[in-house]
Motif scaffolding. Structure first.
Motif, PDB file in Angstrom:
ATOM      1  N   CYS A  21       0.847  -1.180  -0.048  1.00 20.22           N
ATOM      2  CA  CYS A  21      -0.054  -0.008  -0.079  1.00 20.22           C
ATOM      3  C   CYS A  21       0.912   1.266  -0.060  1.00 20.22           C
ATOM      4  N   GLU A  22       0.051   2.397  -0.138  1.00 26.00           N
ATOM      5  CA  GLU A  22       0.962   3.543  -0.122  1.00 26.00           C
ATOM      6  C   GLU A  22       1.629   3.948   1.323  1.00 26.00           C
ATOM      7  N   ASN A  23       1.214   3.446   2.196  1.00 30.72           N
ATOM      8  CA  ASN A  23       1.594   3.515   3.521  1.00 30.72           C
ATOM      9  C   ASN A  23       3.108   2.841   3.524  1.00 30.72           C
ATOM     10  N   CYS A  24       3.082   1.773   2.695  1.00 32.30           N
ATOM     11  CA  CYS A  24       4.231   1.026   2.624  1.00 32.30           C
ATOM     12  C   CYS A  24       5.423   1.742   1.955  1.00 32.30           C
ATOM     13  N   VAL A  25       4.914   2.384   1.132  1.00 27.83           N
ATOM     14  CA  VAL A  25       5.783   3.444   0.104  1.00 27.83           C
ATOM     15  C   VAL A  25       6.701   4.540   1.073  1.00 27.83           C
ATOM     16  N   LYS A  26       5.632   5.007   1.900  1.00 26.64           N
ATOM     17  CA  LYS A  26       5.965   6.124   2.663  1.00 26.64           C
ATOM     18  C   LYS A  26       7.176   5.792   3.735  1.00 26.64           C
ATOM     19  N   HIS A  27       6.936   4.439   4.256  1.00 23.60           N
ATOM     20  CA  HIS A  27       7.792   3.978   5.358  1.00 23.60           C
ATOM     21  C   HIS A  27       9.181   3.388   4.316  1.00 23.60           C
ATOM     22  N   ALA A  28       8.929   2.950   3.347  1.00 28.62           N
ATOM     23  CA  ALA A  28      10.183   2.600   2.544  1.00 28.62           C
ATOM     24  C   ALA A  28      11.166   4.094   2.219  1.00 28.62           C
ATOM     25  N   ARG A  29      10.363   4.902   1.668  1.00 31.89           N
ATOM     26  CA  ARG A  29      10.959   6.212   1.150  1.00 31.89           C
ATOM     27  C   ARG A  29      11.707   6.860   2.466  1.00 31.89           C
ATOM     28  N   ALA A  30      10.926   6.891   3.674  1.00 34.03           N
ATOM     29  CA  ALA A  30      11.674   7.533   5.085  1.00 34.03           C
ATOM     30  C   ALA A  30      12.771   6.615   5.135  1.00 34.03           C
ATOM     31  N   ALA A  31      12.650   5.314   5.105  1.00 33.21           N
ATOM     32  CA  ALA A  31      13.944   4.621   5.756  1.00 33.21           C
ATOM     33  C   ALA A  31      15.186   4.963   4.611  1.00 33.21           C
ATOM     34  N   LEU A  32      15.032   4.798   3.429  1.00 33.10           N
ATOM     35  CA  LEU A  32      15.888   5.259   2.708  1.00 33.10           C
ATOM     36  C   LEU A  32      16.585   6.719   2.690  1.00 33.10           C
ATOM     37  N   GLU A  33      15.545   7.425   2.865  1.00 33.37           N
ATOM     38  CA  GLU A  33      15.972   9.059   3.208  1.00 33.37           C
ATOM     39  C   GLU A  33      16.708   9.232   4.396  1.00 33.37           C
ATOM     40  N   ALA A  34      16.792   8.164   5.343  1.00 39.00           N
ATOM     41  CA  ALA A  34      17.434   8.466   6.710  1.00 39.00           C
ATOM     42  C   ALA A  34      18.856   7.935   6.768  1.00 39.00           C
ATOM     43  N   VAL A  35      19.024   7.149   5.596  1.00 38.81           N
ATOM     44  CA  VAL A  35      20.486   6.661   5.226  1.00 38.81           C
ATOM     45  C   VAL A  35      21.391   7.980   5.124  1.00 38.81           C
ATOM     46  N   PRO A  36      22.549   8.076   5.725  1.00 35.74           N
ATOM     47  CA  PRO A  36      23.407   8.941   5.431  1.00 35.74           C
ATOM     48  C   PRO A  36      23.824   9.185   4.062  1.00 35.74           C
ATOM     49  N   GLY A  37      23.896  10.262   3.328  1.00 37.00           N
ATOM     50  CA  GLY A  37      24.297  10.253   2.109  1.00 37.00           C
ATOM     51  C   GLY A  37      23.129  10.292   1.082  1.00 37.00           C
ATOM     52  N   VAL A  38      22.067   9.840   1.331  1.00 33.47           N
ATOM     53  CA  VAL A  38      20.961   9.863   0.459  1.00 33.47           C
ATOM     54  C   VAL A  38      20.064  11.064   0.668  1.00 33.47           C
ATOM     55  N   SER A  39      20.018  11.782  -0.764  1.00 37.09           N
ATOM     56  CA  SER A  39      19.455  13.031  -0.840  1.00 37.09           C
ATOM     57  C   SER A  39      17.999  12.853  -1.314  1.00 37.09           C
ATOM     58  N   VAL A  40      17.601  12.072  -2.222  1.00 31.60           N
ATOM     59  CA  VAL A  40      16.354  11.874  -2.578  1.00 31.60           C
ATOM     60  C   VAL A  40      16.026  10.295  -2.998  1.00 31.60           C
ATOM     61  N   ALA A  41      14.771   9.769  -2.683  1.00 27.98           N
ATOM     62  CA  ALA A  41      14.467   8.467  -2.558  1.00 27.98           C
ATOM     63  C   ALA A  41      12.884   8.456  -3.314  1.00 27.98           C
ATOM     64  N   GLU A  42      12.837   8.082  -4.609  1.00 29.06           N
ATOM     65  CA  GLU A  42      11.381   8.010  -5.057  1.00 29.06           C
ATOM     66  C   GLU A  42      11.130   6.572  -5.107  1.00 29.06           C
ATOM     67  N   VAL A  43       9.890   6.372  -4.540  1.00 28.15           N
ATOM     68  CA  VAL A  43       9.537   4.647  -4.178  1.00 28.15           C
ATOM     69  C   VAL A  43       8.224   4.715  -4.856  1.00 28.15           C
ATOM     70  N   SER A  44       8.003   3.767  -5.741  1.00 28.97           N
ATOM     71  CA  SER A  44       6.782   3.343  -6.469  1.00 28.97           C
ATOM     72  C   SER A  44       6.161   1.883  -5.890  1.00 28.97           C
TER      73      SER A  44
END
Length: 68
Positions: A12-35
């Motif tokens: 679901c879209e909630n999963c997408v939000k969690h995955a995006r937030a997890a990726l963007e929390a990784v040091p060095g990641v500037s943008v994560a676009e998850v579909s």
């Protein structure tokens, strides 16, 4: 740098939000676009390892692998 990850287990879209937030929390990641469909993440980063990004996704309960 740009990395594409295949993420499995998102339902679901909630999963997408969690995955995006997890990726963007990784040091060095500037943008994560998850579909939700087709289950991909397009990640722009500088200095973040693919392993760290995969680990962040797996900590959220999903499976991930590099598509490159």
């Amino acid at each position: 740098m740009h990395t594409t990850l295949k993420i499995e287990g998102m339902t679901c879209e909630n999963c997408v939000k969690h995955a995006r937030a997890a990726l963007e929390a990784v040091p060095g990641v500037s943008v994560a676009e998850v579909s939700l469909s087709p289950g991909l993440a397009e990640v722009t980063h500088e200095g973040a390892s693919v392993e760290a990004m995969i680990e962040a996704i797996e900590e959220e309960g999903y499976e991930a692998k590099s598509v490159e």
